[in-house]
Design a protein around this motif. Structure first.
Motif, PDB file in Angstrom:
ATOM      1  N   CYS A  91      -6.899   8.160  15.719  1.00 13.57           N
ATOM      2  CA  CYS A  91      -7.331   6.743  15.131  1.00 13.57           C
ATOM      3  C   CYS A  91      -6.030   5.905  15.569  1.00 13.57           C
ATOM      4  O   CYS A  91      -6.415   4.704  16.179  1.00 13.57           O
ATOM      5  CB  CYS A  91      -7.487   7.187  13.505  1.00 13.57           C
ATOM      6  N   PHE A 140     -18.173  -3.775  17.143  1.00 16.07           N
ATOM      7  CA  PHE A 140     -18.261  -2.486  16.914  1.00 16.07           C
ATOM      8  C   PHE A 140     -18.434  -1.606  18.158  1.00 16.07           C
ATOM      9  O   PHE A 140     -19.272  -1.254  18.575  1.00 16.07           O
ATOM     10  CB  PHE A 140     -19.716  -2.174  16.041  1.00 16.07           C
ATOM     11  N   HIS A 142     -17.455   1.130  19.180  1.00 17.69           N
ATOM     12  CA  HIS A 142     -17.907   2.629  19.161  1.00 17.69           C
ATOM     13  C   HIS A 142     -19.532   2.765  19.309  1.00 17.69           C
ATOM     14  O   HIS A 142     -19.797   3.911  19.356  1.00 17.69           O
ATOM     15  CB  HIS A 142     -17.425   3.165  17.736  1.00 17.69           C
ATOM     16  N   SER A 161     -21.956   7.320  17.578  1.00 21.04           N
ATOM     17  CA  SER A 161     -20.891   6.518  17.517  1.00 21.04           C
ATOM     18  C   SER A 161     -19.929   7.292  18.427  1.00 21.04           C
ATOM     19  O   SER A 161     -19.732   8.453  18.212  1.00 21.04           O
ATOM     20  CB  SER A 161     -20.353   6.492  15.959  1.00 21.04           C
ATOM     21  N   ILE A 240     -14.420   5.443  17.040  1.00 18.87           N
ATOM     22  CA  ILE A 240     -14.122   5.080  15.682  1.00 18.87           C
ATOM     23  C   ILE A 240     -13.407   6.218  15.264  1.00 18.87           C
ATOM     24  O   ILE A 240     -13.388   7.386  15.515  1.00 18.87           O
ATOM     25  CB  ILE A 240     -15.564   4.990  14.972  1.00 18.87           C
ATOM     26  N   GLN A 346     -19.786   2.379   8.034  1.00 18.86           N
ATOM     27  CA  GLN A 346     -18.512   2.346   8.240  1.00 18.86           C
ATOM     28  C   GLN A 346     -17.639   1.502   7.342  1.00 18.86           C
ATOM     29  O   GLN A 346     -18.398   0.702   6.651  1.00 18.86           O
ATOM     30  CB  GLN A 346     -18.122   2.118   9.610  1.00 18.86           C
ATOM     31  N   MET A 355      -9.489  -1.294  13.044  1.00 19.25           N
ATOM     32  CA  MET A 355     -10.431   0.011  13.276  1.00 19.25           C
ATOM     33  C   MET A 355     -11.315   0.053  11.837  1.00 19.25           C
ATOM     34  O   MET A 355     -11.083  -0.323  10.856  1.00 19.25           O
ATOM     35  CB  MET A 355      -9.468   0.933  13.357  1.00 19.25           C
ATOM     36  N   TYR A 356     -12.244   1.015  12.253  1.00 14.24           N
ATOM     37  CA  TYR A 356     -12.987   1.359  11.155  1.00 14.24           C
ATOM     38  C   TYR A 356     -12.883   2.863  10.909  1.00 14.24           C
ATOM     39  O   TYR A 356     -12.669   3.551  11.788  1.00 14.24           O
ATOM     40  CB  TYR A 356     -14.384   1.104  11.447  1.00 14.24           C
ATOM     41  N   THR A 357     -13.392   3.373   9.811  1.00 14.33           N
ATOM     42  CA  THR A 357     -13.660   4.758   9.762  1.00 14.33           C
ATOM     43  C   THR A 357     -15.250   4.942   9.374  1.00 14.33           C
ATOM     44  O   THR A 357     -15.832   4.068   8.688  1.00 14.33           O
ATOM     45  CB  THR A 357     -12.890   5.305   8.362  1.00 14.33           C
ATOM     46  N   ILE A 358     -15.734   5.920  10.008  1.00 12.39           N
ATOM     47  CA  ILE A 358     -17.146   6.275  10.068  1.00 12.39           C
ATOM     48  C   ILE A 358     -17.286   7.141   8.547  1.00 12.39           C
ATOM     49  O   ILE A 358     -16.727   8.086   8.602  1.00 12.39           O
ATOM     50  CB  ILE A 358     -17.660   6.987  11.258  1.00 12.39           C
TER      51      ILE A 358
END
Ligand SMILES: *[C@@H]1O[C@H](CO)[C@@H](O)[C@H](O)[C@H]1NC(C)=O
Ligand SMILES: *[C@@H]1O[C@H](CO)[C@@H](O)[C@H](O)[C@H]1NC(C)=O
Ligand SMILES: *[C@@H]1O[C@H](CO)[C@@H](O)[C@H](O)[C@H]1NC(C)=O
Ligand SMILES: *[C@@H]1O[C@H](CO)[C@@H](O)[C@H](O)[C@H]1NC(C)=O
Ligand SMILES: *[C@@H]1O[C@H](CO)[C@@H](O)[C@H](O)[C@H]1NC(C)=O
Length: 396
Positions: A91, A140, A142, A161, A240, A346, A355-358
């Motif tokens: 990440c 986005f 991803h 994703s 992601i 997310q 950044m994002y977390t799924i």
């Protein structure tokens, strides 16, 4: 002079600053001793800025360095470095693609060109509009569109994703449709039918279904698509982050996909995003109690997330002409949930810039209502983390 975050993040004249020699400093409000660093090299200050808009103590405005408190940074970096999971390390690594390094003429006459580090983050920091709005280019990075073997490559039926340079995470029910098996993945674009210089269609080489998945039930609706080549990452194509804890730090999350406003069954040309809230287990079980794809125990909340928008209840389902009126407690639910299936749910990360977390994969819901009013069911990614890591990074 009023300083903004972009002042601190936008440009770094890194080649003329020697950061191997740490310059000591004192943080203004806390009086903690610190070291002068670039903002991006100081996660503590970065998180504080993102959460509270707190501006750091400036060390040297010429080099855009800030006073990074010593105790906090050393403990967080030394204690977590060795124990971090592979998905966590990746990440941080992937997050670097938000930045672009360019050589620019030196402002000092006669000197060599200098490196500029440009931050291309396309996030909307402001609260999202309830009911859905169009995503921005690169917001986005991803997102993938999935095409099928019996159709044209751009006959997309699902989303997915990107989670590494070679793997796309999607819903197992997206692995094969009436149009054949998942065969193409388009990355780097927010427009469904447009190809740009940043977008590229990859071939899906392998479909790895979760071994527990069965099309007869709603559980374990998760698949990994392996691409036939390594994806070239840039600011429009970034994997992601995966969730490494079960803690849901917020009650809201963002769903994205090529569905109409509120993600009903119609298809949108532009990628849409909508902010949704988690529903209680009780409410969700009541709504979905009649669904034949669920086992007698109802929804398994270890493996599934139930979320939707509570604010516009009814608007999309009852009123709109052309849409079937729905009795809220006995709906027809389906996994061929328009083209938003397989796409991500997310949350923002506060430890890695931009950044994002799924947290979830769009699994099923009502074809008529979309996400507004009626909660949809998402596969909870955290539950499958060991399985995902064992396939995506087998040697780690
Ligand atoms: C975009 O690229 C894909 C894959 O190469 C192709 O099948 C599709 O026809 C292209 N779409 C347009 C609008 O050019
Ligand atoms: C499949 O289900 C079993 C029983 O619930 C579980 O122990 C196992 O970890 C699951 N396998 C995967 C790959 O998720
Ligand atoms: C719904 O509306 C309430 C009150 O207007 C607001 O506090 C809440 O954040 C809204 N929900 C979402 C998902 O935006
Ligand atoms: C519900 O979905 C099934 C397919 O899963 C379909 O055959 C049936 O006609 C649908 N019922 C309604 C009321 O839309
Ligand atoms: C996805 O969108 C296309 C184009 O509008 C449509 O033909 C197709 O039926 C949709 N797929 C699903 C599963 O709804």
């Amino acid at each position: 002079m009023k300083r903004s975050l972009s002042f601190l993040l936008g440009v770094f004249i890194s080649s003329i600053v020697d950061l191997t020699k740490a310059t000591p400093c004192t943080v203004e409000d806390t009086k903690l001793s610190g070291e002068c660093k670039f903002m991006t090299d100081c996660p503590v200050l970065f998180a504080e800025y993102q959460k509270y808009r707190k501006m750091p103590t400036i060390c040297d405005p010429r080099y855009r360095t800030v006073c990074c408190p010593l105790e906090i940074t050393t403990t967080t970096t030394t204690t977590t470095q060795s124990t971090k999971r592979i998905s966590e390390r990746k990440c941080h690594e992937y997050g670097q693609h938000i930045f672009e390094t360019k050589l620019v003429p030196n402002p000092v006459f006669g000197e060599l060109p200098v490196e500029k580090r440009i931050n291309h983050c396309a996030h909307n920091v402001v609260e999202l509009i309830v009911g859905g709005e169009e995503a921005r280019e690169g917001e986005f990075p991803h997102m993938a569109l999935i095409g099928y073997s019996e159709g044209k490559p751009d006959d997309y039926q699902c989303g997915g994703s990107l989670i590494s340079e070679e793997f796309i995470l999607s819903a197992a029910h997206c692995s094969s449709t009436s149009k054949g098996v998942a065969k193409f993945a388009k990355l780097g674009n927010i427009k469904r039918y447009q190809n740009t210089s940043n977008s590229w269609t990859y071939i899906i080489e392998k479909r790895i279904l979760n071994p527990n998945y069965s099309s007869r039930v709603a559980e374990d609706d998760i698949v990994l698509f392996k691409l036939n080549e390594v994806v070239k990452l840039n600011r429009f194509v970034i994997p992601i982050c995966l969730p490494t804890t079960d803690v849901l730090t917020t009650r809201k999350a963002i769903a994205s996909g090529w569905g109409r406003e509120g993600f009903a069954s119609d298809v949108s040309e532009v990628l849409m995003k909508v902010i949704i809230e988690y529903f209680s287990q009780e409410t969700c079980n009541r709504i979905y109690s009649d669904d034949s794809k669920l086992t007698q125990n109802g929804i398994n909340f270890d493996k599934m997330i139930c979320a939707g928008s509570t604010n516009k209840t009814g608007d999309t389902c009852d009123g709109d002409s052309g849409k079937k009126p729905i009795n809220k407690f006995s709906m027809n639910l389906t996994q061929t949930y328009s083209n938003v299936s397989g796409g991500p749910l997310q949350i923002f990360r506060d430890d890695v810039e931009c950044m994002y977390t799924i947290v979830g994969i769009t699994s099923f819901g009502s074809v008529y209502c979309g996400l507004i009013g009626i909660p949809a069911i998402y596969t909870k990614v955290f539950y499958y983390l060991d399985w995902i890591e064992s396939i995506v990074w087998p040697s780690q």
